[in-house]
Design a protein around this motif. Structure first.
Motif, short mmCIF file in Angstrom:
data_model
loop_
_atom_site.label_atom_id
_atom_site.label_comp_id
_atom_site.label_asym_id
_atom_site.label_seq_id
_atom_site.Cartn_x
_atom_site.Cartn_y
_atom_site.Cartn_z
N THR A 252 7.49 8.16 3.08
CA THR A 252 7.66 7.22 1.99
C THR A 252 8.43 7.83 0.83
OG1 THR A 252 5.56 6.17 2.57
CG2 THR A 252 6.41 5.75 0.36
N LYS A 253 9.37 7.08 0.31
CA LYS A 253 10.08 7.50 -0.89
C LYS A 253 9.15 7.37 -2.09
CE LYS A 253 13.18 4.37 -0.06
NZ LYS A 253 14.36 3.47 -0.12
N ASN A 254 9.17 8.39 -2.96
CA ASN A 254 8.34 8.38 -4.17
C ASN A 254 6.90 7.97 -3.85
OD1 ASN A 254 7.46 8.49 -6.79
ND2 ASN A 254 8.56 6.66 -7.48
N PRO A 255 6.20 8.76 -3.01
CA PRO A 255 4.86 8.35 -2.55
C PRO A 255 3.84 8.21 -3.67
CG PRO A 255 5.32 10.64 -1.96
CD PRO A 255 6.61 10.05 -2.45
N GLN A 256 4.00 8.96 -4.76
CA GLN A 256 3.05 8.82 -5.87
C GLN A 256 3.02 7.39 -6.39
OE1 GLN A 256 1.20 11.94 -5.62
NE2 GLN A 256 0.98 11.34 -7.74
N ARG A 257 4.14 6.71 -6.34
CA ARG A 257 4.22 5.32 -6.81
C ARG A 257 4.05 4.32 -5.67
NH1 ARG A 257 8.27 1.64 -6.48
NH2 ARG A 257 8.33 -0.04 -8.06
N ASN A 258 4.74 4.56 -4.55
CA ASN A 258 4.85 3.54 -3.51
C ASN A 258 3.63 3.45 -2.60
OD1 ASN A 258 7.35 2.78 -4.43
ND2 ASN A 258 8.47 4.12 -3.03
N VAL A 259 2.95 4.58 -2.36
CA VAL A 259 1.78 4.54 -1.48
C VAL A 259 0.66 3.68 -2.08
CG1 VAL A 259 -0.09 5.90 -0.47
CG2 VAL A 259 2.27 6.64 -0.20
N PRO A 260 0.28 3.89 -3.34
CA PRO A 260 -0.77 3.01 -3.88
C PRO A 260 -0.35 1.55 -3.95
CG PRO A 260 0.12 4.42 -5.61
CD PRO A 260 0.64 4.94 -4.31
N ILE A 261 0.94 1.29 -4.24
CA ILE A 261 1.41 -0.10 -4.25
C ILE A 261 1.28 -0.71 -2.86
CG2 ILE A 261 3.43 -1.58 -4.53
CD1 ILE A 261 4.36 0.26 -6.76
N GLY A 262 1.70 0.06 -1.84
CA GLY A 262 1.62 -0.44 -0.48
C GLY A 262 0.19 -0.69 -0.03
N LEU A 263 -0.69 0.28 -0.32
CA LEU A 263 -2.08 0.16 0.09
C LEU A 263 -2.81 -0.95 -0.66
CD1 LEU A 263 -3.08 3.90 0.41
CD2 LEU A 263 -3.41 2.19 2.19
N VAL A 264 -2.83 -0.83 -1.97
CA VAL A 264 -3.58 -1.80 -2.78
C VAL A 264 -2.93 -3.17 -2.70
CG1 VAL A 264 -4.42 -2.34 -5.09
CG2 VAL A 264 -4.42 0.02 -4.29
N GLY A 265 -1.59 -3.20 -2.72
CA GLY A 265 -0.89 -4.48 -2.64
C GLY A 265 -1.19 -5.24 -1.36
N SER A 266 -1.13 -4.53 -0.23
CA SER A 266 -1.40 -5.21 1.05
C SER A 266 -2.85 -5.67 1.14
CB SER A 266 -1.05 -4.29 2.23
OG SER A 266 -1.83 -3.11 2.20
N LEU A 267 -3.78 -4.85 0.65
CA LEU A 267 -5.19 -5.24 0.70
C LEU A 267 -5.49 -6.40 -0.25
CD1 LEU A 267 -6.93 -1.77 1.01
CD2 LEU A 267 -7.02 -3.62 2.66
N LEU A 268 -4.87 -6.40 -1.44
CA LEU A 268 -5.07 -7.52 -2.36
C LEU A 268 -4.51 -8.81 -1.76
CD1 LEU A 268 -4.29 -5.98 -5.87
CD2 LEU A 268 -6.49 -6.85 -5.06
#
Length: 521
Positions: free
Chosen positions: A255-271
């Motif tokens: 993942t590019k810029n995982p500090q930003r994109n991983v939580p967005i991907g995880l929390v965003g998909s779950l929300l």
């Protein structure tokens, strides 16, 4: 020392470094990946079981389960980015808490994936028998071939769930041949699932009548520990609908810029999935009603129980949501959209076998890694000379999955599977907190925010949901663990490669391994 065998983190990370991949994924791609992994069996299959436990409170149940998954996902993200190798929670525990606890986690994961695959097989069977055979071909499968025996929670007159047995064995055979989903195939299935549920919402939301939500919580919010009823009891069951999000965390290294994109991907998909699930529950219950069938004591009959099966066989309950084996297709038929309901049934029929394949693949991967570590007989990890797959363990797993699918109902199977999942999630949260203290200098591509809060919240949330599973489902995990401990002390501890002085890290089913004598670390 009983807890002294800890697999060296540096050996694991050395292999991870050799396997580094280019960073190409953005936040939106991760969100789509997460949505594709999460939306599947639970929403198509467990809506009826959840409604029987909580009635309209099913909407609250989805919110509770989603919230616990979000905090667990943040813990998974950090440790998966830090230790990006095979074995999931088993490997993470081995690197932090030692071999014995790693064994218990791996043993629980074997149960989780196998039982979950059985649950999906049963869910697929409902759509196959109801939509493909009955609606399209006009064939009514005999009762004795359509469900397990009543004594095990099946339907009256049931003996064996033949479609579930067949699909489990068929997917096992495909897996032995080396069949895996391609990215294109996955994308098509995601589109089918999301489109089907979107159409369901468009058709059902206008049909909602508010009186169908009254009473909103017929069994209360909290039915009591071990009861498996109420909104929290339903949350413990439909937690199954969220399993799969951890696949997003395994992509952190790409993942590019995982500090930003991983939580967005995880929390965003779950929300997204949580809101989607709540709306689907509202559409199903508000359009045809979703009140549970109550027993004489004013408490809902247990989902998947003999008592409920008898009630659902009565004419006055036959059309109820809680009695359907294909809940969402059934709802559309009840409100006059039989053709579209059948199309939704086809969508589930097409998409669910891929979920069975993924679950079986994940289970055999855990089994395989434990075998290569010496904790299970090495013969189990034997690779087929032609198909290059661990065929022995795949055959064994497939047989067990098929038997479970043939004789047990989906609700009971999901509850049993959730016990192992919740234990694994809890251990991952503990492992993240331990690594913050024991390996503070190791590079972390993603750090769980407010771990002092998120870690304990994950642990307490998992324990809370586990204690709200039905009592018999709760018993399965400790009994399974006791069997595992007997095997560990009788065989695994003496045959462990780590115990014999060799660190061996496996990062590929096809056999890529690194062996490091302990004296040379």
């Amino acid at each position: 020392m009983l807890f002294g065998r800890i697999k060296p983190l540096d050996a694991i990370l050395n292999v991870a470094a050799k396997k580094s991949l280019p960073r190409t994924l953005g936040a939106f791609q991760l969100m789509l990946f997460g949505i594709g992994c999460v939306i599947g069996t639970g929403i198509f299959v467990l809506t009826a079981a959840g409604a029987q436990k909580a009635g309209p409170g099913l909407m609250l149940a989805f919110a509770i389960a989603g919230a616990i998954c979000i905090v667990a996902a943040l813990c998974y993200a950090e440790i998966a980015a830090m230790i990006p190798v095979s074995g999931s929670a088993y490997t993470y525990t081995y690197a932090t808490m030692g071999e014995l606890l790693a064994w218990t986690v791996g043993w629980a994961l074997i149960l989780e994936y196998a039982v979950a695959a059985s649950a999906v097989s049963v869910g697929w069977s409902g759509y196959f028998a109801g939509t493909i055979l009955n609606e399209f071909l006009g064939i009514q499968l005999p009762a004795w071939l359509a469900a397990g025996p009543l004594i095990l929670g099946g339907a009256p007159g049931g003996f064996i769930n033949l479609p579930a047995l067949v699909i489990a064995l068929l997917v096992t055979w495909l897996l032995v041949l080396g069949t895996r989903e391609s990215a294109l195939f996955n994308t098509v299935l995601v589109a089918i699932k999301v489109t089907a549920l979107t159409v369901f919402l468009v058709l059902t939301l206008p049909e909602i009548e508010m009186q169908r939500f009254n009473p909103l919580l017929p069994a209360g919010v909290f039915g009591g520990f071990g009861s498996g009823i109420g909104a929290v009891g339903a949350a413990a069951t439909i937690f199954f609908a969220y399993v799969g999000f951890d696949a997003v965390s395994t992509a952190a290294e790409e993942t590019k810029n995982p500090q930003r994109n991983v939580p967005i991907g995880l929390v965003g998909s779950l929300l997204f999935c949580t809101v989607f699930y709540i709306l689907v529950a509202a559409g199903a219950i508000g359009s045809i009603g979703g009140q549970p069938i109550m027993g004489p004591d004013g408490i809902p009959f247990p989902a998947g129980s003999e008592e409920l099966a008898r009630q659902c066989a009565l004419p006055q309950y036959a059309g109820m949501l809680v009695c359907s084996d294909e809940a969402l297709a059934h709802v559309l038929r009840e409100i006059g959209y039989s053709g579209i309901g059948n199309m939704l049934g086809i969508a589930a029929f097409v998409a669910l076998p891929s979920v069975i394949l993924v679950l079986l693949f994940a289970q055999t991967r855990i089994f395989f890694v434990m075998s290569r570590d010496g904790l299970l007989p090495e013969g189990l990890s034997k690779v087929h000379p032609k198909w290059n797959t661990p065929y022995i363990v795949t055959y064994i797993t497939g047989a067990v999955v098929a038997v479970g699918a043939a004789f047990l109902p989906v609700g009971q199977l999901a509850d049993i599977s959730n016990g192992g999942t919740l234990y694994a999630f809890m251990m991952v949260a503990i492992a993240v907190m331990i690594l913050r203290r024991t390996a503070p200098g190791v590079k972390r591509h993603f750090r769980t925010p407010a771990l002092w809060l998120v870690g304990p919240a994950t642990i307490l949330g998992c324990i809370f949901l586990f204690l709200n599973l039905p009592f018999l489902a709760m018993l399965v995990l400790p009994i399974w663990a006791a069997i595992g401990l007997v095997i560990y002390f009788a065989y695994s501890r003496g045959n462990s490669r780590l115990g014999r002085g060799i660190v061996e890290v496996v990062d590929d089913v096809e056999g890529d391994e690194t062996a490091i004598p302990l004296g040379e670390r």
